[in-house]
Scaffold this motif. Structure first.
Motif, PDB file in Angstrom:
ATOM      1  N   TYR A  95      53.593  21.887  34.346  1.00 19.04           N
ATOM      2  CA  TYR A  95      52.226  21.710  33.863  1.00 19.04           C
ATOM      3  C   TYR A  95      52.151  21.975  32.366  1.00 19.04           C
ATOM      4  O   TYR A  95      53.058  22.558  31.765  1.00 19.04           O
ATOM      5  CB  TYR A  95      51.247  22.649  34.601  1.00 19.04           C
TER       6      TYR A  95
ATOM      7  N   LEU B  75      44.773  23.185  33.691  1.00 21.86           N
ATOM      8  CA  LEU B  75      46.188  22.886  33.838  1.00 21.86           C
ATOM      9  C   LEU B  75      46.317  21.394  34.106  1.00 21.86           C
ATOM     10  O   LEU B  75      45.546  20.833  34.887  1.00 21.86           O
ATOM     11  CB  LEU B  75      46.794  23.686  34.988  1.00 21.86           C
TER      12      LEU B  75
ATOM     13  N   PHE C 286      48.983  17.945  34.821  1.00 23.18           N
ATOM     14  CA  PHE C 286      50.295  17.453  35.208  1.00 23.18           C
ATOM     15  C   PHE C 286      50.174  15.987  35.602  1.00 23.18           C
ATOM     16  O   PHE C 286      49.073  15.471  35.797  1.00 23.18           O
ATOM     17  CB  PHE C 286      50.903  18.288  36.349  1.00 23.18           C
TER      18      PHE C 286
END
Length: 169
Positions: A53, A60, A62
């Motif tokens: 991440y 966060l 990703f």
């Protein structure tokens, strides 16, 4: 028997950090690590997936393959929990966070994609895959904006603070 960290003995303190100091410690943890465990819920039960991440404030980010089990689970139920932790050497070094929020999926044409993509260090993955850095990828981003965080740091006990602290947006 001599104790390496005598402040770990005895009763656990209950004092809370002020919000500014707690946020600083959370930001330090989130920005000093790059792996987390993403927990989703699906038809076969819970799924815990290690994910690389990148943080942006208390979000966060990703990327993920669109057909992956975690993406299917997020589409069905966006509520997630994310565990971030520093390497553990002993109780004194115990430091981590449980991040709770809802995952949002941003396609490359989403109006917020560019803002978040600018903080995503895609160059690392491009270099690992031998792709040219002159061609930024157009990938879907998954964002988990923290609604609450349970932060744990046993070193806080040394200064009389509870090792588990709670943050809410």
């Amino acid at each position: 028997m001599p104790l390496t960290n005598p402040w770990l003995a005895g009763p656990t303190p209950t004092r809370k950090l002020d919000r500014e100091r707690l946020e600083e410690r959370i930001h330090n943890l989130l920005s000093s690590q790059n792996m987390c465990v993403l927990a989703t819920a699906g038809p076969d039960g819970p799924l815990a997936t290690p994910v690389r991440y990148y943080p942006l404030d208390f979000t966060l980010m990703f990327t993920a393959a669109p057909r992956s089990p975690k993406m299917r689970n997020i589409a069905a139920d966006p509520r997630v929990s994310v565990g971030v932790f520093a390497p553990l050497v002993g109780l004194a070094s115990s430091r981590g966070a449980q991040v709770f929020g809802a995952a949002r999926v941003l396609s490359p044409d989403h109006p917020e994609h560019a803002h978040h993509w600018s903080a995503f260090r895609w160059q690392n993955e491009h270099a690992e895959r031998g792709r040219p850095l002159s061609e930024p990828p157009e990938e879907t981003l998954v964002l988990v904006e923290a609604q609450r965080i349970v932060y744990t740091e046993h070193w806080l006990r040394r200064d009389g603070y509870a090792p588990r602290q709670h943050w809410r947006r």
